[in-house]
Motif scaffolding. Structure first.
Motif, mmCIF file in Angstrom:
data_model
loop_
_atom_site.group_PDB
_atom_site.id
_atom_site.type_symbol
_atom_site.label_atom_id
_atom_site.label_comp_id
_atom_site.label_asym_id
_atom_site.label_seq_id
_atom_site.Cartn_x
_atom_site.Cartn_y
_atom_site.Cartn_z
ATOM 1 N N LEU A 1 0.814 -1.211 0.000
ATOM 2 C CA LEU A 1 0.000 0.000 0.000
ATOM 3 C C LEU A 1 0.848 1.262 0.000
ATOM 4 O O LEU A 1 0.394 2.330 -0.414
ATOM 5 C CB LEU A 1 -0.946 0.004 1.206
ATOM 6 C CG LEU A 1 -2.049 -1.056 1.195
ATOM 7 C CD1 LEU A 1 -2.864 -1.003 2.474
ATOM 8 C CD2 LEU A 1 -2.966 -0.864 -0.012
ATOM 9 N N THR B 1 -14.456 2.476 -15.097
ATOM 10 C CA THR B 1 -13.608 2.287 -13.925
ATOM 11 C C THR B 1 -12.661 1.110 -14.177
ATOM 12 O O THR B 1 -13.081 0.073 -14.684
ATOM 13 C CB THR B 1 -14.483 1.984 -12.691
ATOM 14 O OG1 THR B 1 -15.385 3.077 -12.498
ATOM 15 C CG2 THR B 1 -13.647 1.815 -11.453
ATOM 16 N N PRO B 2 -11.369 1.233 -13.832
ATOM 17 C CA PRO B 2 -10.705 2.380 -13.189
ATOM 18 C C PRO B 2 -10.070 3.341 -14.175
ATOM 19 O O PRO B 2 -9.333 4.228 -13.768
ATOM 20 C CB PRO B 2 -9.630 1.699 -12.353
ATOM 21 C CG PRO B 2 -9.227 0.514 -13.183
ATOM 22 C CD PRO B 2 -10.474 0.043 -13.884
ATOM 23 N N LYS C 1 -11.719 10.850 -8.473
ATOM 24 C CA LYS C 1 -11.053 9.977 -7.491
ATOM 25 C C LYS C 1 -11.981 8.831 -7.074
ATOM 26 O O LYS C 1 -11.540 7.695 -6.907
ATOM 27 C CB LYS C 1 -10.646 10.787 -6.267
ATOM 28 C CG LYS C 1 -9.525 11.772 -6.505
ATOM 29 C CD LYS C 1 -9.207 12.550 -5.243
ATOM 30 C CE LYS C 1 -8.126 13.590 -5.498
ATOM 31 N NZ LYS C 1 -7.838 14.402 -4.291
ATOM 32 N N TYR C 2 -13.244 9.155 -6.905
ATOM 33 C CA TYR C 2 -14.222 8.137 -6.522
ATOM 34 C C TYR C 2 -14.357 7.068 -7.597
ATOM 35 O O TYR C 2 -14.463 5.873 -7.317
ATOM 36 C CB TYR C 2 -15.564 8.827 -6.288
ATOM 37 C CG TYR C 2 -16.564 8.016 -5.500
ATOM 38 C CD1 TYR C 2 -16.160 7.141 -4.497
ATOM 39 C CD2 TYR C 2 -17.923 8.137 -5.752
ATOM 40 C CE1 TYR C 2 -17.077 6.412 -3.774
ATOM 41 C CE2 TYR C 2 -18.859 7.412 -5.034
ATOM 42 C CZ TYR C 2 -18.425 6.542 -4.046
ATOM 43 O OH TYR C 2 -19.346 5.815 -3.330
ATOM 44 N N SER D 1 -10.915 4.981 -7.981
ATOM 45 C CA SER D 1 -10.717 4.073 -6.843
ATOM 46 C C SER D 1 -11.782 2.990 -6.769
ATOM 47 O O SER D 1 -11.794 2.205 -5.822
ATOM 48 C CB SER D 1 -10.706 4.864 -5.541
ATOM 49 O OG SER D 1 -11.986 5.411 -5.266
ATOM 50 N N MET D 2 -12.689 2.968 -7.749
ATOM 51 C CA MET D 2 -13.778 1.976 -7.789
ATOM 52 C C MET D 2 -14.665 2.062 -6.553
ATOM 53 O O MET D 2 -15.155 1.061 -6.036
ATOM 54 C CB MET D 2 -13.210 0.561 -7.951
ATOM 55 C CG MET D 2 -12.485 0.361 -9.265
ATOM 56 S SD MET D 2 -11.675 -1.252 -9.438
ATOM 57 C CE MET D 2 -10.289 -1.025 -8.327
ATOM 58 N N GLY D 3 -14.848 3.286 -6.053
ATOM 59 C CA GLY D 3 -15.728 3.505 -4.918
ATOM 60 C C GLY D 3 -15.060 3.345 -3.573
ATOM 61 O O GLY D 3 -15.727 3.495 -2.539
ATOM 62 N N VAL D 4 -13.763 3.030 -3.559
ATOM 63 C CA VAL D 4 -13.064 2.829 -2.282
ATOM 64 C C VAL D 4 -12.833 4.166 -1.572
ATOM 65 O O VAL D 4 -13.030 4.287 -0.370
ATOM 66 C CB VAL D 4 -11.720 2.103 -2.507
ATOM 67 C CG1 VAL D 4 -10.943 1.992 -1.203
ATOM 68 C CG2 VAL D 4 -11.969 0.719 -3.099
ATOM 69 N N VAL D 5 -12.401 5.174 -2.341
ATOM 70 C CA VAL D 5 -12.148 6.502 -1.775
ATOM 71 C C VAL D 5 -13.434 7.306 -1.856
ATOM 72 O O VAL D 5 -13.745 7.910 -2.888
ATOM 73 C CB VAL D 5 -11.007 7.225 -2.517
ATOM 74 C CG1 VAL D 5 -10.750 8.592 -1.905
ATOM 75 C CG2 VAL D 5 -9.745 6.388 -2.492
ATOM 76 N N ALA D 6 -14.205 7.307 -0.767
ATOM 77 C CA ALA D 6 -15.483 8.013 -0.758
ATOM 78 C C ALA D 6 -15.246 9.510 -0.635
ATOM 79 O O ALA D 6 -14.485 9.961 0.221
ATOM 80 C CB ALA D 6 -16.339 7.522 0.412
#
Length: 217
Positions: A10, A156-157, A184-185, A188-193
């Motif tokens: 990460l 996405t992505p 960004k949303y 990130s495929m919805g990971v970064v809200a």
């Protein structure tokens, strides 16, 4: 061990991708140095190569072009140049197509990609984020009854590919969200809200409620 490995990934994956993209950009822009005469090449009188000089040269050229294009003489020369390109059949189609898109995207008066939207796609009940690109025009608008808007639905992505849709204005929800946060949303495929901006009317909706339709100017 798995925990430490994932933590290390990460940290290094975003850093590695960032460095790779920067290296690609700098290497590409450094190619502008090849446009200089051989006697002006920095490697010739410095004796070694300095990465990034092409970036500085590119920025200087773009900035100088902008200054030149804003005066009367520059505008006349640009008009003459565009008129010359307009007489070449194939070049005319490519140049003016690209110019229309770039003017729409980067012009301060344009509306393209200025607003993030919420639409039902690819079926009713399934929601996704789209971007306002304008309104249908030309002969297409003659076949659309009522008010319609043109939107771009990114994939996405990779948001550089996607779908172009023309939807009724009443079916579009304008989000209280910046374009950068929406991208960004998506990436990130919805990971970064994204964090929603404060609004004057903050009404709570139940999990089954349909998002309130907002007016798209």
């Amino acid at each position: 061990m798995k925990k430490y490995l994932v933590t290390g990934l990460l940290i290094w994956i975003p850093l590695g991708i960032t460095l790779w993209v920067l290296h690609l950009l700098v290497s590409t822009m450094d190619q502008t140095l090849l446009l200089l005469p051989e006697s002006w090449q920095p490697e010739r009188w410095l004796g070694f190569r300095i990465p990034g000089l092409g970036v500085i040269l590119s920025l200087v050229v773009v900035f100088a072009t902008g200054i030149f294009a804003t005066n009367v003489i520059g505008q006349r020369l640009i008009d003459y140049w565009e008129g010359l390109l307009g007489r070449i059949p194939v070049v005319k189609s490519i140049y003016y197509s690209v110019k229309q898109v770039s003017d729409s995207l980067f012009s301060s008066q344009g509306v393209a990609f200025r607003k993030a939207l919420l639409i039902q796609y690819p079926r009713p009940g399934a929601w996704t984020i789209a971007f306002l690109t304008g309104r249908p025009g030309g002969d297409v608008a003659n076949y659309l009854q009522g008010e319609y808007v043109s939107v771009y639905v990114p994939t996405t992505p990779n948001p550089t590919s996607g779908f172009f849709l023309m939807l009724p204005k009443s079916d579009v929800v304008e989000l209280n969200l910046s374009v950068d946060a929406a991208l960004k949303y998506i990436v990130s495929m919805g990971v970064v809200a994204p964090g929603a901006k404060p609004v004057a009317d903050d009404r709570r909706r139940g999990p089954g409620d349909r998002p309130e339709q907002a007016r798209v100017a």
